[in-house]
Design a protein around this motif. Structure first.
Motif, short mmCIF file in Angstrom:
data_model
loop_
_atom_site.label_atom_id
_atom_site.label_comp_id
_atom_site.label_asym_id
_atom_site.label_seq_id
_atom_site.Cartn_x
_atom_site.Cartn_y
_atom_site.Cartn_z
N GLY A 18 0.82 -1.20 0.00
CA GLY A 18 0.00 0.00 0.00
C GLY A 18 0.85 1.25 0.00
N LEU A 19 0.26 2.34 -0.46
CA LEU A 19 0.92 3.65 -0.50
C LEU A 19 -0.16 4.71 -0.36
N PHE A 20 0.07 5.67 0.56
CA PHE A 20 -0.93 6.70 0.84
C PHE A 20 -0.26 8.06 0.98
N ASN A 21 -0.94 9.09 0.48
CA ASN A 21 -0.52 10.48 0.64
C ASN A 21 -1.66 11.23 1.32
N VAL A 22 -1.32 11.96 2.37
CA VAL A 22 -2.31 12.70 3.15
C VAL A 22 -2.10 14.20 2.95
N ASP A 23 -3.19 14.93 2.69
CA ASP A 23 -3.16 16.37 2.49
C ASP A 23 -3.17 17.07 3.86
N MET A 24 -1.99 17.39 4.36
CA MET A 24 -1.87 17.97 5.70
C MET A 24 -2.47 19.37 5.77
N THR A 25 -2.61 20.05 4.63
CA THR A 25 -3.21 21.39 4.64
C THR A 25 -4.70 21.33 4.95
N SER A 26 -5.31 20.14 4.84
CA SER A 26 -6.74 19.98 5.13
C SER A 26 -7.00 19.71 6.62
N LEU A 27 -5.97 19.62 7.41
CA LEU A 27 -6.09 19.34 8.85
C LEU A 27 -7.02 20.35 9.51
N THR A 28 -8.05 19.84 10.20
CA THR A 28 -8.98 20.74 10.87
C THR A 28 -9.56 20.08 12.11
N SER A 29 -9.90 20.90 13.06
CA SER A 29 -10.59 20.44 14.27
C SER A 29 -12.08 20.38 13.98
N THR A 30 -12.76 19.41 14.59
CA THR A 30 -14.21 19.31 14.43
C THR A 30 -14.95 19.57 15.74
N ASP A 31 -14.20 19.86 16.81
CA ASP A 31 -14.86 20.06 18.11
C ASP A 31 -14.91 21.53 18.52
N LEU A 32 -14.47 22.42 17.66
CA LEU A 32 -14.50 23.86 17.94
C LEU A 32 -15.18 24.59 16.80
N THR A 33 -15.58 25.84 17.08
CA THR A 33 -16.15 26.70 16.04
C THR A 33 -15.57 28.10 16.20
N GLY A 34 -15.81 28.91 15.20
CA GLY A 34 -15.47 30.33 15.27
C GLY A 34 -14.00 30.62 15.50
N GLU A 35 -13.74 31.60 16.35
CA GLU A 35 -12.39 32.09 16.62
C GLU A 35 -11.48 30.98 17.15
N TYR A 36 -12.01 30.13 18.05
CA TYR A 36 -11.20 29.07 18.65
C TYR A 36 -10.80 28.02 17.62
N LEU A 37 -11.69 27.74 16.68
CA LEU A 37 -11.39 26.81 15.59
C LEU A 37 -10.23 27.37 14.76
N GLY A 38 -10.33 28.63 14.39
CA GLY A 38 -9.27 29.27 13.59
C GLY A 38 -7.94 29.26 14.30
N LYS A 39 -7.96 29.55 15.61
CA LYS A 39 -6.71 29.57 16.38
C LYS A 39 -6.08 28.17 16.45
N LEU A 40 -6.89 27.15 16.76
CA LEU A 40 -6.34 25.80 16.86
C LEU A 40 -5.84 25.32 15.50
N ASN A 41 -6.64 25.48 14.45
CA ASN A 41 -6.20 25.05 13.13
C ASN A 41 -4.91 25.75 12.72
N GLY A 42 -4.82 27.04 12.98
CA GLY A 42 -3.60 27.78 12.66
C GLY A 42 -2.40 27.25 13.43
N HIS A 43 -2.60 26.95 14.71
CA HIS A 43 -1.50 26.44 15.52
C HIS A 43 -1.08 25.04 15.06
N LEU A 44 -2.05 24.17 14.75
CA LEU A 44 -1.72 22.82 14.28
C LEU A 44 -0.96 22.84 12.95
#
Length: 188
Positions: free
Chosen positions: A66-92
């Protein structure tokens, strides 16, 4: 008649020594999911990251690679919204964690596949995150058109040390677990 038997016997011998050809099954990235969980002393965050592309190789009905490539730019949190979502996604996505601007793709290449039980395999592969490659081992269950696994990754092996109690003292309730969990469901 004797000559015909000899030809038939030769044909049986040739056919029995022909190896089973490999079949590559392309993974449908739009129908596959990768769910992550990162834990810290005071709780956890969870989210998703998208598969860019991938394939499983079978010999007959047995998994062989097997061989897999993951799009790390798509990394997102699903347990936050709004400003906190943006902050966590940016930090990750920052250099503190996955550095997605410099390392937009992570890869997994199967190196060894051993049958564990019917349609369950122990896979050893090379996982590359942030340009660092380490060997990982996990179990993968397959069906005719899907595969699933759950595994833990030690982020510190990929130079992701932010908030790690293994590297920094006096973090208290700011400590973040060295391992993150992945639950993967592949469709092909």
């Amino acid at each position: 008649m004797k000559n015909l038997k000899s030809i038939a016997l030769a044909l049986v011998v040739v056919l029995s020594t022909v190896s089973i050809s490999a079949q590559t099954k392309k993974v449908d990235a739009t129908k596959s999911t990768i769910h992550w969980v990162g834990k810290k002393v005071t709780g956890q965050h969870e989210g998703t990251v998208n598969l860019k592309d991938g394939k499983l190789v079978f010999k007959g009905k047995k998994l062989a690679g097997g061989l897999f490539n993951v799009d790390m730019t798509s990394l997102t949190s699903t347990d936050l919204t709004g400003e906190y979502l943006g902050k966590l996604n940016g930090h990750l996505k920052s250099e503190d964690f996955f550095g997605t601007e410099k390392f937009p793709t992570s890869t997994l290449v199967f190196k060894k596949v051993v049958a564990k039980s019917a349609n369950v395999y122990t896979v050893t592969g090379d996982l590359t995150i942030k340009g660092k490659t380490n060997s990982i081992t996990f179990d993968l269950a397959t069906t005719a058109n899907s595969a699933t696994t759950a595994l833990k990754i030690d982020r510190t092996k990929y130079d992701i040390k932010y908030g790690s109690g293994s590297f920094f003292d006096n973090l208290g309730d700011k400590a973040i677990s060295d391992e993150f969990e992945l639950t993967v469901a592949l469709k092909f």
